[in-house]
Design an enzyme around this catalytic site. Sequence first.
Site, PDB file in Angstrom:
ATOM      1  N   HIS A 126      -4.638   2.022  -0.373  1.00 10.66           N
ATOM      2  CA  HIS A 126      -3.836   1.545  -1.504  1.00 10.66           C
ATOM      3  C   HIS A 126      -2.452   1.103  -1.062  1.00 10.66           C
ATOM      4  O   HIS A 126      -1.534   1.017  -1.869  1.00 10.66           O
ATOM      5  CB  HIS A 126      -3.741   2.628  -2.580  1.00 10.66           C
ATOM      6  CG  HIS A 126      -5.083   3.137  -3.008  1.00 10.66           C
ATOM      7  ND1 HIS A 126      -5.610   4.302  -2.513  1.00 10.66           N
ATOM      8  CD2 HIS A 126      -6.017   2.606  -3.817  1.00 10.66           C
ATOM      9  CE1 HIS A 126      -6.824   4.480  -3.015  1.00 10.66           C
ATOM     10  NE2 HIS A 126      -7.101   3.464  -3.802  1.00 10.66           N
ATOM     11  N   GLY A 127      -2.299   0.865   0.240  1.00 14.28           N
ATOM     12  CA  GLY A 127      -1.084   0.230   0.729  1.00 14.28           C
ATOM     13  C   GLY A 127       0.149   1.110   0.814  1.00 14.28           C
ATOM     14  O   GLY A 127       1.262   0.615   0.692  1.00 14.28           O
TER      15      GLY A 127
END
Lengths: 690, 176
Positions: free
Chosen positions: B141-142
């Site tokens: 999710h970065g």
Amino acid sequence: MSGPSDFQPTNPALKWIERRLPIMGLMHSSFVAYPTPRNLNYWWTFGAILSFMLGVQILTGVILAMHYTPHADMAFKSVELIVRDVNYGWLLRNIHASGASMFFFAVYIHMFRGLYYGSYKEPREVLWILGVIIYLLMMATGFMGYVLPWGQMSFWGATVITNLFSAVPYFGETIVTWLWGGYAVGNPTLNRFFSLHYLLPFVIAGVVVLHVWALHVAGQNNPAGVEPKSEKDTVPFTPYATIKDLFGVSCFLLFYAWFIFYMPNYLGDPENYIPANPAVTPAHIVPEWYYLPFYAILRSIPDKLAGVVAMFGAIIVLAFLPWLDSAKTRSSKYRPLAKQFFWVFVAVCIGLGYLGAQPPEGIYVIVGRILTVLYFAYFLILLPLLSRIEKPRPVPNSIADDVLAKTGGKPAPMVSTVIALMVAGGLLLGGADSARAAEGSTKPPAQKWSFSGPFGKFDRGAMQRGLKVYKEVCASCHGLSFVAFRNLAEAGGPGYSVAQAAAFASEYKVKDGPNDQGEMFERPGRPADYFPSPFPNEQAARAANGGAFPPDLSLITKARSYSRGFPMFLIDFFTQYQEQGPDYLVALLQGYEDKPPAGFNLPQGSYYNTYFPGHAIKMPKPLSDGQVTYDDGSPTTVAQYAKDVTTFLMWAAEPHMETRKQLGLQVFAFLILLTVLLYFTKKKVWANAH
Amino acid sequence: MTTASSADHPTRRDFLYVATGAVAAVGAAATVWPLVSQMNPDASTVAAGAPIEVDLTPIAEGQDIKVFWRGKPIYISHRTKKQIEEARKVPVSSLPDPQSDEQRVKPGHDQWLVVVGICTHLGCIPISHEGAYDGFFCPCHGSVYDTSGRIRQGPAPTNLVVPPYSFVSDTKIQIG
């Protein structure tokens, strides 16, 4: 399940649900308002007991499946890990394993009750047939469950039972190969048995719903065998039947808990503590006690196909009972001849059970054939005949009349039948016990053990000395692969501290790896490591020991036993004597004779031992006086060594034994209190009905 | 149940029902406990989670290794001077989970960063030497972590966890 209910909840939210799904009305009409004959005796509580047992088996089974590994190489070990390492794993396993026996025990009583009181007669034929289907499903489930621990009896039981299908003409071999998923019983067999063992109990639960549905349509039969005619003949299910069933379940739990906490291996076979070995069949293949009568029928017929047909026929014939017995009178109470023959039939079944556990030779075969004929004659000749010629006594006009007539009567028949059943059950179990008799060996003398009985505790000093004997003597040939060093510091163990256990572990070299270079290496042992085995594999062990394989000692005290014979095995149930294994081991270690008795032909490379089955043992006399030094001043004699190492090995086989017995005491105190309370509550509730 | 005749001996009768119900309830509750407790880690799993020792000598400056402790990946990074400086340059108050680099390493062993390689967002494993801060980047999710394993950007709420560990010698640590 008995028509629309007039039940209406008062709570508006429940009302809202009830209008859309009348589930509370269904429950109310089935288990609260449902009219139940007021003259039911305690034999009728076994329906509730069976429902309870099904629930217990499904619940504990689902939990055990969370920890079990259905693989031929790991199944045996995973069961041991459940018992040793999982929190309360030993308890859950005992509940499930003894539970299977209790389930069958209850179902046999339930079936004999139906037989005696004619509960299969019109209009309850479908109810009865559903029961026969449940019983068949139970047998399949129980059999597959017994295979899962993958011990010797699991493996060979699976082999023998699946081979029954090889009797089918033309397709036999194909069917058996298909069942196995291979050319012999193996990993695919274990996998599918696990899958089906998980599935079938839910199928049973489904058929039980149908069974109860059919029951609630026809209404319960009762000891008088006359249908309820008026309100006076029945009482509402709740509270009357509910409280009576609860009291029945509570009494049954007392019996059940005795096995769980004090006699967990009484109904099991010691062979099943030996991992499955496709190369060696145990001397006596004996099924679990609940299959023994049918096993006896199978063996008493000399033809393979006919034997299998007879065995299955013995169960299938039950489904035709409603039409074989066409007598109008239901209850055997009013059928003087049928009543007597019923008890003869019970005796025949128990006799068959006894024979099923005996070796198939000599007189046992002949008696087995006679009893097989009697079994079938009861259904196919006697019952049809009796229903035509017997003149029944008059039945009461109504259930209320029956109850009035009985008031003041004594409950003696119930008590005597219970005693008779217990003795009979004991005989059955004893049959299984005597089948384990190892031929040509002397019974070892019974020893005094600190860990025997309900308050038993291990002798810490003996365990510590025993560990020393194991390490300095036994360990050169025998592994102890299910015991980890950390166990030495656990409660109920030899009483070492964590630091002592760690120091003990570090004296061992343990293989680990691979390291970053991809190589295996040796490092000092850690508490989490298990005792390393002296040989890398079975072949190496055999090569170094003249062809014999020194068994792993982790479970040896549970895997060895000897026959106690009649009536000792019955007394053992009450005295909680469970120390056949330790007694045998102590005797074996001291049972060496320098010279075999005259006339005994000792094979090359063997040694004479009084207590070893067959007397010729490959292990040379392992212990001699003064061989191991003791720091605590205990005598350094063979007798002392033998006792110490056996104590240690008993703990190794069941590290949670002390916990088991302590918890058992608490559970019994609780159950007795609950049972007494339920008894008085039941009396109070029923006071209104009389 | 509690009609007519209960009026005669209300206390005795009710007491019996309440006592029976209470004892049964206690029994049921006690029975539930083993059924719940069995799902906790078993004794062999707990024993296998004992501390481990890791030799740091093979890890060159600028490299990192991944070891497993209690089934979790542990990143051990041998940080360069530049990476340490980067980590210490940032004003602590500007961080989402304020923590100084000194708090996250052992005194005198500034070059060694030991963190549990599990993203504090939802448990994925961040890739080292990735992302805008030369630290870790979680591909799920970065989330982006810096050279001290602190969260700088993305949905993760807290910094990468520093496991309990100590230096046995200058070149050896014990995790756990």
